[in-house]
Design an enzyme around this catalytic site. Structure first.
Site, mmCIF file in Angstrom:
data_model
loop_
_atom_site.group_PDB
_atom_site.id
_atom_site.type_symbol
_atom_site.label_atom_id
_atom_site.label_comp_id
_atom_site.label_asym_id
_atom_site.label_seq_id
_atom_site.Cartn_x
_atom_site.Cartn_y
_atom_site.Cartn_z
ATOM 1 N N LYS A 143 0.844 -1.181 0.000
ATOM 2 C CA LYS A 143 0.000 0.000 0.000
ATOM 3 C C LYS A 143 0.891 1.246 0.000
ATOM 4 O O LYS A 143 2.061 1.144 0.388
ATOM 5 C CB LYS A 143 -0.939 -0.004 1.204
ATOM 6 C CG LYS A 143 -0.259 0.360 2.526
ATOM 7 C CD LYS A 143 -1.282 0.682 3.582
ATOM 8 C CE LYS A 143 -0.629 1.208 4.833
ATOM 9 N NZ LYS A 143 -0.222 2.594 4.788
ATOM 10 N N HIS A 167 -0.977 -5.647 5.641
ATOM 11 C CA HIS A 167 -0.464 -6.456 6.740
ATOM 12 C C HIS A 167 -1.467 -6.612 7.878
ATOM 13 O O HIS A 167 -1.368 -7.553 8.665
ATOM 14 C CB HIS A 167 0.870 -5.901 7.264
ATOM 15 C CG HIS A 167 0.752 -4.641 8.059
ATOM 16 N ND1 HIS A 167 0.828 -3.387 7.487
ATOM 17 C CD2 HIS A 167 0.569 -4.431 9.389
ATOM 18 C CE1 HIS A 167 0.702 -2.478 8.426
ATOM 19 N NE2 HIS A 167 0.539 -3.072 9.582
ATOM 20 N N LYS A 215 -2.646 -10.233 10.434
ATOM 21 C CA LYS A 215 -2.565 -10.357 11.892
ATOM 22 C C LYS A 215 -3.480 -11.485 12.364
ATOM 23 O O LYS A 215 -4.600 -11.645 11.883
ATOM 24 C CB LYS A 215 -2.956 -9.032 12.555
ATOM 25 C CG LYS A 215 -1.938 -7.911 12.323
ATOM 26 C CD LYS A 215 -2.378 -6.630 12.989
ATOM 27 C CE LYS A 215 -1.379 -5.507 12.763
ATOM 28 N NZ LYS A 215 -0.097 -5.738 13.457
ATOM 29 N N GLU A 219 -1.973 5.390 17.824
ATOM 30 C CA GLU A 219 -0.522 5.336 17.980
ATOM 31 C C GLU A 219 -0.098 6.424 18.951
ATOM 32 O O GLU A 219 -0.584 7.559 18.864
ATOM 33 C CB GLU A 219 0.180 5.533 16.645
ATOM 34 C CG GLU A 219 -0.086 4.446 15.628
ATOM 35 C CD GLU A 219 0.698 4.663 14.354
ATOM 36 O OE1 GLU A 219 1.928 4.484 14.370
ATOM 37 O OE2 GLU A 219 0.088 5.043 13.341
ATOM 38 N N ASP A 262 -3.830 6.860 5.050
ATOM 39 C CA ASP A 262 -2.802 5.943 5.510
ATOM 40 C C ASP A 262 -3.376 4.751 6.267
ATOM 41 O O ASP A 262 -2.817 3.655 6.201
ATOM 42 C CB ASP A 262 -1.807 6.692 6.405
ATOM 43 C CG ASP A 262 -0.579 5.867 6.744
ATOM 44 O OD1 ASP A 262 0.026 5.315 5.816
ATOM 45 O OD2 ASP A 262 -0.234 5.779 7.938
ATOM 46 N N HIS A 298 -6.369 -0.270 5.705
ATOM 47 C CA HIS A 298 -6.357 -1.216 6.815
ATOM 48 C C HIS A 298 -7.714 -1.346 7.505
ATOM 49 O O HIS A 298 -8.239 -2.447 7.682
ATOM 50 C CB HIS A 298 -5.334 -0.788 7.870
ATOM 51 C CG HIS A 298 -3.927 -0.760 7.393
ATOM 52 N ND1 HIS A 298 -3.392 -1.720 6.564
ATOM 53 C CD2 HIS A 298 -2.913 0.108 7.644
ATOM 54 C CE1 HIS A 298 -2.126 -1.443 6.327
ATOM 55 N NE2 HIS A 298 -1.813 -0.350 6.963
ATOM 56 N N LYS A 303 -2.302 9.738 15.370
ATOM 57 C CA LYS A 303 -0.963 9.732 15.944
ATOM 58 C C LYS A 303 -0.924 10.650 17.163
ATOM 59 O O LYS A 303 -1.746 11.539 17.305
ATOM 60 C CB LYS A 303 0.062 10.180 14.904
ATOM 61 C CG LYS A 303 0.240 9.172 13.767
ATOM 62 C CD LYS A 303 1.396 9.537 12.877
ATOM 63 C CE LYS A 303 1.632 8.468 11.820
ATOM 64 N NZ LYS A 303 2.123 7.205 12.401
#
Length: 504
Positions: free
Chosen positions: A166, A196, A200, A234, A253, A258, A358
């Site tokens: 990505k 990804h 998981k 995060e 992002d 995701h 973030k």
């Protein structure tokens, strides 16, 4: 037919991969050092790789094979997770690592690569099977694919597959253009768009949890579920990647790819079989059912945020605009929250709240399913706390079911309690990293956990009106302090539906 049988094999994760060569473009980059080579080494440690295996790395940096092997050894020793480093194993593994310096815009690189593939095929009997992995910046995807096609490397004696990291485009239109150009060279069946998050263990376990048990699926609908919250928080900032990050932002992002894939997994219909296309068909149907907001609705269903400076735990944290490489007037979202509505029979009227940011108070990714209140309130206000099912994606993988129980003692005093499942303590075995799982799947030809182009376009379609609105919207950035849970407007978005964000 053999590949179809393999995809339905319940022991597929125990299989070794077939003979093949893995070509990594961007082999001098962080992803290769931190994730790809350590994952391949771990697979070798578990004897999952075929003896007929080789890796060819490429980047512009001049390096010999030995230089490349030395760098990769440092990376494996530094980033290998929960695994021993064995000298003898490394000696054998490293003999299969090769490096080819070259400019991806030059035809001679691909001629040299073709010759190198022939060489390793003869030496290691890889049978002409090749996995091309694009671990580069997205602007390099199309030149690499074009170069592979011109050199005829998209077709060989065995299979050829392309793994694309990505982001898959920067918008709906660029995603379509990227796909058109890739499919001029590689058919859709050979393109593996890696996410990804889908690798998981806990995200994969959603399928087992929902469709392998008889007690949850009957209540997995609008009659019993009030709303669902998906959080990916995060605690760190952009960590020196400010220049890159300000071109993407939190919505692009994290949410567009995701988290919408996570949402499609938690909300999809049961597939007819556990087979690649059947599973992806249901994910795609769910994504296509997301209500696309009209331009005037975008401010009501989405909130953008950007962190400002703050003092946390005695440490002065910079705001996003003070980070290295960031425009002092940047309008990039470092926090995004969106309300998604799914217009289908199962989920009509149930809001899905997704947020990512973030510099939030902690690092955590989870899914919280809020069930509806009982029809009759027998115990007063103390029974107003909702039942919740929490799927913990990271850092501690597991599932919790929270419900009310009588507290010991006189009277009827209720308190919330949890039934917890934790991967680490329940199975007592190491959890494979997402890249280990996904690399094996790509090499054996199982695309179940990979994103298909129609899914990519559906997720872009769901967020594009929000991105278009944010291009011109007046933002009073920064609008949340580093170390807080985001802007107040995010709380107001949920309050309009009578909900509040859960604090993980």
């Amino acid at each position: 037919m053999a590949e179809a049988n393999l995809l339905q094999d319940p022991l597929r994760f125990e299989r070794r991969v077939p003979p093949c060569a893995v070509v990594i473009f961007g082999a001098n980059g962080d992803l290769t050092k931190r994730k790809l080579i350590p994952a391949l080494y771990r697979l070798a440690y578990e004897r999952r790789l075929s003896p007929s295996f080789a890796v060819i790395g490429n980047s512009r940096t001049a390096m010999s094979d030995e230089d490349f092997r030395s760098k990769m050894r440092e990376s494996v020793e530094k980033f290998l997770e929960d695994s021993p480093f064995e000298e003898a194993l490394w000696e054998d593994f490293s003999k299969k690592l090769f490096y080819l310096a070259g400019d991806i815009s030059k035809d001679d690189l691909y001629q040299q690569l073709g010759a190198k593939l022939q060489e390793v095929s003869g030496t290691f009997q890889t049978q002409g099977n090749t996995l091309f992995y694009l671990s580069t910046q997205p602007s390099h995807y199309e030149p690499i694919v074009e170069g592979l096609g011109k050199a005829g490397l998209n077709k060989g004696a065995g299979w050829t597959r392309l793994v694309v990291e990505k982001p898959f485009g920067h918008s709906l239109s660029t995603a379509k253009t990227l796909n058109d150009n890739i499919q001029k060279v590689f058919p859709e069946s050979s393109v593996y768009r890696i996410d990804h998050y889908l690798g998981k263990e806990t995200v994969q376990n959603i399928l087992a949890f929902r469709f392998g048990n008889g007690i949850f699926e009957p209540v997995w609908n609008r009659r019993f579920i009030d709303h669902i919250q998906i959080t990916a928080a995060e605690s760190i900032g952009v960590e020196g990647r400010g220049g890159y990050y300000q071109e993407s932002g939190a919505l692009r992002d994290m949410i567009q790819n995701h988290l919408l894939q996570v949402m499609s997994t938690i909300a999809m219909e049961p597939p007819a079989t556990y087979e690649s296309n059947a599973v992806r068909d249901e994910r795609a149907k769910l994504l296509r059912s997301i209500r696309v907001p009209k331009p005037h609705e975008a401010p009501l269903v989405a909130v953008a945020g950007q962190y400002g400076p703050a003092k946390v735990g005695g440490e002065d944290l910079p705001g996003f605009r003070q980070e290295q490489g960031v425009d002092p007037q940047s309008r990039t979202d470092t926090y995004a929250a969106v309300t998604f509505w799914v217009d289908n029979w199962r989920w009509a009227g149930v809001p899905f709240y997704i947020r990512s940011g973030k510099r939030l108070p902690k690092r955590v990714s989870d899914i919280a399913v809020f069930f509806k209140q009982p029809p009759l309130n027998l115990f007063g206000d103390q029974s107003l706390r909702p039942n919740m099912l929490i799927v913990r994606i990271q850092p501690e993988e597991g599932i919790s079911l929270r419900f009310l129980s009588k507290q010991p003692g006189p009277g009827m005093q209720l308190r919330p309690v949890s039934m917890d499942f934790n991967y680490g303590s329940s199975f007592g075995m190491r959890t494979p990293t997402a890249y280990e799982t996904l690399l094996v799947d790509a090499m054996i030809g199982d695309a179940t956990l990979y994103t298909r182009q129609d899914m990519v376009e559906a997720s872009w379609r769901a967020v594009q009106p929000i991105l278009d609105h944010w291009e011109t919207a007046p933002f009073d950035f920064p609008n949340y302090d580093a170390g807080s849970w985001g802007p107040r407007d995010s709380d107001a978005m949920l309050a309009r539906n009578g909900h509040v964000w859960r604090i993980p």
